[in-house]
Design an enzyme around this catalytic site. Structure first.
Site, mmCIF file in Angstrom:
data_model
loop_
_atom_site.group_PDB
_atom_site.id
_atom_site.type_symbol
_atom_site.label_atom_id
_atom_site.label_comp_id
_atom_site.label_asym_id
_atom_site.label_seq_id
_atom_site.Cartn_x
_atom_site.Cartn_y
_atom_site.Cartn_z
ATOM 1 N N ASP A 110 0.847 -1.193 0.000
ATOM 2 C CA ASP A 110 0.000 0.000 0.000
ATOM 3 C C ASP A 110 0.882 1.242 0.000
ATOM 4 O OD1 ASP A 110 -2.287 1.554 0.222
ATOM 5 O OD2 ASP A 110 -2.374 1.379 2.416
ATOM 6 N N ASP A 147 -8.868 3.892 -2.049
ATOM 7 C CA ASP A 147 -9.827 4.330 -1.030
ATOM 8 C C ASP A 147 -11.101 4.911 -1.631
ATOM 9 O OD1 ASP A 147 -7.943 3.458 0.719
ATOM 10 O OD2 ASP A 147 -7.131 5.448 1.161
ATOM 11 N N GLU A 198 2.479 5.010 -4.041
ATOM 12 C CA GLU A 198 2.417 5.943 -5.198
ATOM 13 C C GLU A 198 3.740 6.673 -5.429
ATOM 14 O OE1 GLU A 198 0.026 5.583 -2.837
ATOM 15 O OE2 GLU A 198 -1.128 4.389 -4.236
HETATM 16 C C1 GLC Z 1 -4.657 3.287 2.946
HETATM 17 C C2 GLC Z 1 -5.137 2.097 2.122
HETATM 18 C C3 GLC Z 1 -6.165 1.328 2.908
HETATM 19 C C4 GLC Z 1 -5.563 0.906 4.244
HETATM 20 C C5 GLC Z 1 -5.062 2.117 5.018
HETATM 21 C C6 GLC Z 1 -4.329 1.736 6.288
HETATM 22 O O1 GLC Z 1 -5.679 4.201 3.107
HETATM 23 O O2 GLC Z 1 -5.619 2.484 0.874
HETATM 24 O O3 GLC Z 1 -6.599 0.220 2.171
HETATM 25 O O4 GLC Z 1 -6.516 0.223 4.994
HETATM 26 O O5 GLC Z 1 -4.178 2.861 4.198
HETATM 27 O O6 GLC Z 1 -3.271 0.922 6.046
#
Ligand code: GLC
Length: 798
Positions: free
Chosen positions: A405, A483, A408
């Site tokens: 995650d 998200d 980017e």
């Molecule tokens: C980001 C991710 C989400 C995750 C969060 C905490 O917002 O996109 O999927 O749960 O981080 O790690």
């Protein structure tokens, strides 16, 4: 956001006339008298690469997107010089290059225009950074449609839109918001029944304008790098998508369990909570294969550590979950906490593996753990180190998948949400700044993660999921759309995003079912799960800040609906796996928008809601509250309504009535749909027979079933089974022939055939040309026959 306006055109430069040309095997170089070189490379008769430089020479040819293992080759290549142009001809297309201004036109062999330059290649020198802003403009025609570009929260048909490619952590993005998490600079044009593709392989921030600024112009440009694009000829959209996917690569087959249902939340902790969730799935008999641990499983958000308080003995917990059929997937982010006592940080520092600013200091940014440094995944040595970090998680603790995650890369508390542009990257030996490396950072992280899991999970198959990705990332990882929000509009967006990702080569994708931000109503959650089970990756996830989002959080009716649809997905596992095999082998997208299914039917060009799941099931979600049915478009052919078994004629719009526990689902006439029994997780039951649902058709239709050991690599050694079932229906006869490829032997011995829509009463049954008694095939006089799995021909006579 830098947008080129008419004013900026004043700074534009253009190629001048061609003064010489040379040919080297498959490449033709055109040199202009102002030092521009156009290199045209014929990779296939239907795929041609165009590469421009304004320097008089080309820099090192390097791409993260292109799959190096792909094969090339053409049947024909002729180059000829005419008075005012050059002509390059393959067995599929001809390319005309104008002598006086280097403009390019591409035509089919009947002379029909496929794609022509408007201004064509031009550029603007970038005084701040050096190099050029490279630009291309093409003529866009009336009635032309545009598709592709990966992850865009907008209408499927991109005509009239301007889009931007810059990987961005776009929390709670809205419809039409740009840019999002992924970058796929590939589009498909469709005009006059002919499809073509353009892949602009440039990792700098790029833009596409589909007749938005000027009605008759399609343009694309990037803040740096080369004008470097691949033209792909169809004429069918399926040819374009397959060729593009071949060029940027296909994934390995994932383990079958990854096609099951996944449950996630930010965050399930401590261990007792995780067990409570998994226990509830088994208690309510809602199938589930994977449980996710979000950032709170770590010690202070330090990657590769476990919170001793919440997870005192992860190895035992993971093993216990595994016993109950749950695979544990854990999140790993790129930010490494600056902490001199933390082993990962110490190693990264000692080895000098973190990204640096232009003047030398390490790139420092805030993410979940506070101040972090960030590995430079574009350095092969760093990727190797990163891969090694997974040893304990995978080999010792038994984690089965990793979720990447914030790659980017996301940085908190800064307006740009990411690294400053001066950050330096290795870029596999082609040192550059973040302007060039930004869009591939996430892919290179997922690649390193994939290498690590593959190494330590061997001989099992790895599983990785990523948020950010660039073209080609599909070779290493699945993905999700980031998200999203628990709104009806986002359900519409998710449906389109998954179709678009599929036709952009990156098919193993899903949305956060129910929505990540905010809380869905019971109805919205039910409608989302009804769509989500038809997406290649199927996971409920939520931020967890607004309430519970497990299937049982919305009352008994939703529990039943969730169970019904997740069960259907588990029954369809052999169908899903076959879709995946066709994607892995031939680059066939798993989801097909209607325009892909029948591009000649103009009604399909602006359809967004209906799609074909695999080859033979049509899905149309319900996207509004309080709807007991909807209007929809059924494409050409005859279709069985899955719920009523009524046959409906296509190529028309119709109203389809459905109850709350249904969405419009149709099966193509003649299809043979394979099903497994309902299991609570993949491998729970030994499959004793394969069910085939045969949807009678007057005429012919082919269906396929792929099977193997469901994990491991034996399938690469020929141990798979790819069956083709050819159906031939006549007035009073139905013939099903079976052909098998591969030498995998399934454990089950029999096939159970259910006949749907058979218009005659069976009087006689022949198997492999021999008459058999009804008892020997357990024919009940109704719909079902059980036969030996190795039959060659089943003949039903009325
Ligand atoms: C980001 C991710 C989400 C995750 C969060 C905490 O917002 O996109 O999927 O749960 O981080 O790690």
């Amino acid at each position: 956001m830098i947008i080129n306006t008419e004013l900026e055109y004043k700074g534009d430069l253009f190629p001048s006339k061609i003064v010489s040309y040379t040919q080297e095997v498959d490449s033709i170089f055109f040199n202009t008298d102002n030092n521009v070189i156009l290199k045209v490379t014929v990779l296939r008769d239907s795929m041609i690469r165009f590469r421009f430089t304004t320097k008089g020479y080309f820099s090192n040819d390097f791409s993260y997107a292109i799959d190096k293992s792909q094969s090339h080759g053409y049947n024909n290549l002729e180059v000829s010089e005419e008075k005012d142009h050059f002509k390059i001809k393959t067995s599929k297309v001809s390319v005309i290059v104008q002598k006086h201004d280097l403009r390019v036109g591409i035509y089919d062999l009947d002379g029909k225009t496929i794609l022509e330059d408007e201004i064509g290649f031009h550029w603007e020198e970038n005084y701040e950074y050096g190099g050029n802003i490279v630009k291309m403009s093409k003529v866009s025609r009336d009635g032309e449609s545009f598709y592709g570009l990966g992850d865009k929260a907008t209408h499927l048909n991109l005509k009239g839109k301007r889009l931007e490619n810059w990987a961005t952590d776009q929390y709670a993005f809205s419809k039409d918001q740009e840019p999002l998490y992924k970058v796929v600079p590939f589009y498909i044009g469709l005009h006059d029944d002919v499809s073509y593709g353009v892949f602009f392989d440039n990792t700098f921030r790029s833009y596409f304008d589909f007749a938005h600024e000027r009605k008759n112009v399609t343009s694309f440009w990037a803040d740096g790098g080369e004008m470097n694009y691949y033209f792909i000829y169809g004429p069918k959209m399926s040819d374009v998508v397959k060729t593009y996917t071949h060029l940027t690569g296909k994934p390995e087959l994932p383990p079958l369990w990854t096609l099951g249902y996944h449950q996630c939340k930010w965050s399930y902790y401590p261990e007792s909570k995780v067990k409570e969730i998994t226990g509830k799935f088994r208690e309510l008999q809602i199938p589930c294969d994977a449980i996710y641990l979000d950032i709170d499983y770590m010690e202070g958000f330090r990657c590769f550590t476990w919170s001793k308080e919440y997870f005192p003995d992860p190895k035992r917990m993971v093993a216990e979950l595994a016993k109950d059929g749950f695979k544990t997937v854990v999140i790993i982010d790129p930010g490494i906490k600056i902490d001199k006592d933390y082993w990962v940080y110490k190693e990264g520092l000692e080895k000098d593996y973190f990204c640096k600013r232009a003047d030398g200091p390490y790139m420092k940014g805030k993410v979940w753990p506070g101040d972090c440094n960030f590995p430079d995944y574009t350095n092969p040595e760093v990727r190797e180190w990163w891969a090694g970090l997974f040893k304990e998680l995978v080999s010792e603790i038994g984690v089965k998948g990793v979720w990447n995650d914030m790659n980017e890369p996301a940085v908190m508390e800064v307006p740009t949400k990411t690294f400053p542009l001066d950050v330096r990257h290795n870029y596999d030996g082609n040192n550059c700044s973040h302007r060039k490396a930004h869009n591939v950072y996430g892919t290179q992280m997922a690649r390193a993660t994939y290498e690590g899991i593959k190494r330590f999970a061997y001989p099992k198959r790895p599983f990785v999921i990523t948020r950010s990705a660039y073209s080609g990332a599909q070779r290493y990882t699945s993905s999700w759309t980031g998200d999203n929000v628990a709104t009806w509009e986002h359900l519409w967006i998710a449906n389109i995003q998954m179709q678009r990702m599929s036709m952009s080569g990156m098919g193993f994708t899903g949305s956060d079912i129910g929505g990540f931000a905010e809380q869905p109503s019971a109805e919205l959650y039910a409608r989302w799960i009804q769509l989500g089970v038809f997406h290649p990756f199927c996971r409920t996830h939520s931020s967890g800040h607004h309430g519970e989002q497990e299937p049982w959080s919305f009352g008994d009716e939703v529990i039943d609906i969730t169970r019904k649809f997740v069960e259907l997905r588990y029954q369809l596992l052999p169908y899903l796996y076959t879709m995946f095999w066709q994607y892995v082998n031939d680059g066939v997208p798993m989801l097909k928008p209607l325009v892909y299914f029948d591009q000649e039917d103009k009604q399909t060009h602006y359809r967004t809601d209906e799609f074909i799941f695999g080859n033979q099931i049509l899905v149309c979600p319900i996207l509004e509250p309080n709807a007991l049915g909807r209007r929809m478009y059924l494409p050409q052919g005859n279709w069985y309504n899955y719920w009523t078994q009524e046959v409906v004629k296509g190529k028309r719009e119709l109203w389809v009535a459905t109850d709350f526990d249904q969405i419009p689902l149709f099966v193509k006439e003649g299809a043979i749909i394979p099903k497994y029994p309902i299991q609570q997780y993949v491998g729970e039951l030994e499959i004793v027979d394969l069910s085939l649902e045969v949807f009678y058709k007057l005429g012919k239709e082919k269906s396929h079933v792929y099977e193997d050991a469901q994990d491991g690599y034996d399938y690469n050694k020929g141990r798979y089974s790819y069956k083709t079932f050819s159906l031939n229906g006549k007035d009073k006869e139905l013939i099903i022939q079976q052909h098998k490829e591969g030498d995998f032997e399934t454990l089950y011995k029999t096939i159970k055939i259910s006949l749907i829509g058979l218009p005659f009463k069976i009087k006689e049954i022949e198997i492999d040309n021999e008459k058999v008694s009804f008892e020997s095939v357990s024919y009940d006089g109704n719909c079902c026959i059980t036969v030996d799995k190795d039959f060659t021909e089943l003949h039903l006579i009325g």
